[in-house]
Motif scaffolding. Structure first.
Motif, short mmCIF file in Angstrom:
data_model
loop_
_atom_site.label_atom_id
_atom_site.label_comp_id
_atom_site.label_asym_id
_atom_site.label_seq_id
_atom_site.Cartn_x
_atom_site.Cartn_y
_atom_site.Cartn_z
N GLN A 65 0.74 -1.32 0.04
CA GLN A 65 -0.04 -0.05 -0.12
C GLN A 65 0.69 1.25 0.05
N ARG A 66 2.04 1.21 0.77
CA ARG A 66 2.81 2.40 0.75
C ARG A 66 3.55 2.57 -0.47
N GLN A 67 3.94 1.38 -1.05
CA GLN A 67 4.51 1.42 -2.34
C GLN A 67 3.70 2.14 -3.45
N PHE A 68 2.27 1.66 -3.34
CA PHE A 68 1.44 1.95 -4.33
C PHE A 68 1.27 3.71 -4.40
N VAL A 69 1.11 4.08 -3.20
CA VAL A 69 1.16 5.67 -2.93
C VAL A 69 2.36 6.29 -3.48
N ILE A 70 3.46 5.78 -3.16
CA ILE A 70 4.56 6.14 -3.58
C ILE A 70 4.57 6.17 -5.20
N ASP A 71 4.45 5.04 -5.88
CA ASP A 71 4.52 4.95 -7.13
C ASP A 71 3.50 5.99 -7.82
N ILE A 72 2.06 6.03 -7.61
CA ILE A 72 1.41 6.97 -8.11
C ILE A 72 1.40 8.42 -7.85
N PHE A 73 1.58 8.54 -6.44
CA PHE A 73 1.92 10.06 -6.37
C PHE A 73 3.14 10.57 -5.91
N ASN A 74 4.33 9.71 -5.82
CA ASN A 74 5.44 10.36 -5.40
C ASN A 74 5.43 10.91 -3.88
N TYR A 75 4.75 10.38 -3.13
CA TYR A 75 4.53 10.71 -1.56
C TYR A 75 5.47 9.98 -0.91
N TYR A 76 6.70 10.31 -0.84
CA TYR A 76 7.82 9.70 -0.26
C TYR A 76 7.80 9.51 1.13
N ILE A 77 7.69 11.18 1.67
CA ILE A 77 7.86 11.41 3.00
C ILE A 77 6.17 11.58 3.58
N LYS A 78 6.05 11.09 4.78
CA LYS A 78 4.65 11.03 5.40
C LYS A 78 3.66 10.32 4.55
N THR A 79 4.10 9.25 4.18
CA THR A 79 3.20 8.68 2.96
C THR A 79 1.83 8.06 3.67
N PRO A 80 0.78 8.62 3.09
CA PRO A 80 -0.71 8.14 3.72
C PRO A 80 -0.71 6.74 3.22
N ILE A 81 -1.59 5.93 4.13
CA ILE A 81 -1.62 4.31 3.89
C ILE A 81 -3.24 4.31 3.54
N ILE A 82 -3.45 3.46 2.67
CA ILE A 82 -4.70 2.92 2.46
C ILE A 82 -5.00 1.58 3.16
N VAL A 83 -5.67 1.74 4.11
CA VAL A 83 -5.86 0.56 5.02
C VAL A 83 -6.76 -0.44 4.26
N SER A 84 -7.86 0.11 3.73
CA SER A 84 -8.87 -0.46 2.85
C SER A 84 -9.51 0.43 1.77
N SER A 85 -9.09 0.22 0.53
CA SER A 85 -9.71 0.82 -0.55
C SER A 85 -11.24 0.49 -0.63
N TYR A 86 -11.59 -0.55 -0.36
CA TYR A 86 -13.20 -0.73 -0.69
C TYR A 86 -14.08 0.01 0.37
N ASN A 87 -13.51 0.11 1.49
CA ASN A 87 -14.11 0.85 2.88
C ASN A 87 -13.51 2.41 2.80
N MET A 88 -12.59 2.60 1.99
CA MET A 88 -12.18 3.79 1.85
C MET A 88 -11.49 4.46 2.93
N ILE A 89 -10.89 3.62 3.83
CA ILE A 89 -10.10 3.91 4.98
C ILE A 89 -8.69 4.45 4.85
N ILE A 90 -8.59 5.57 5.02
CA ILE A 90 -7.13 6.24 4.84
C ILE A 90 -6.74 6.89 6.08
N PHE A 91 -5.37 6.37 6.21
CA PHE A 91 -4.77 7.19 7.61
C PHE A 91 -3.43 7.79 7.07
N PHE A 92 -3.18 9.17 7.86
CA PHE A 92 -1.89 9.62 7.25
C PHE A 92 -1.18 9.98 8.52
#
Length: 161
Positions: A65-92
């Motif tokens: 999940q971390r690598q996905f966010v880095i690859d798509i958005f280039n958010y290397y620092i304080k990367t938000p984590i998608i805990v569940s894309s189905y339930n849209m649970i995102i933590f930062f």
């Protein structure tokens, strides 16, 4: 009324999952302090392990999940984590994830946030409020990242229908 439970990695930990009731969690030096919509409690597990368990429960890997966010958005620092894309649970995170100062905040449960003199006040849906020493600009930046992630996930979800 606030309920506080002292919990280990026994039955409760095996059965505890991160849901949309979780507002935030942080290290307290001995484990993790969790704030939910209707209760607060302690777990004798560190924050990253709790987040990894949450990702695993929903069929994801924290690292993927971390690598996905880095690859798509280039958010290397304080990367938000998608805990569940189905339930849209995102933590930062408010700081480096392995820092004792880090607070993991549920993007989806934030109603609004306000800059105060020496801290940022976060108002959650349902009425709970926390004051954190993280700067307003950091919180604003993290929420902006999450908005972009949510929009991307929503667009992809409906594109596949």
């Amino acid at each position: 009324m606030v309920h506080i439970f002292i919990c280990g990695e026994g039955d409760f930990m095996r059965n505890y999952i991160i849901t949309d009731d979780v507002l935030c969690f942080t290290s307290n030096g001995y484990g993790t302090y969790v704030v939910e919509k209707n209760k607060d409690f302690y777990l004798s597990i560190d924050c990253l392990k709790l987040l990894k368990y949450g990702c695993n429960f929903y069929g994801n890997s924290y690292n993927i999940q971390r690598q996905f966010v880095i690859d798509i958005f280039n958010y290397y620092i304080k990367t938000p984590i998608i805990v569940s894309s189905y339930n849209m649970i995102i933590f930062f995170p408010t700081a480096a994830p392995n820092s004792k100062e880090c607070i993991w905040i549920s993007y989806n449960n934030i109603d609004r946030y306000v800059k105060e003199k020496d801290y940022t006040k976060i108002f959650f849906k349902g009425g709970k409020v926390i004051n954190i020493s993280t700067s307003f600009s950091t919180i604003d930046s993290q929420i902006t990242k999450c908005i972009k992630i949510e929009k991307y996930l929503t667009t992809k979800r409906y594109a596949n229908c």
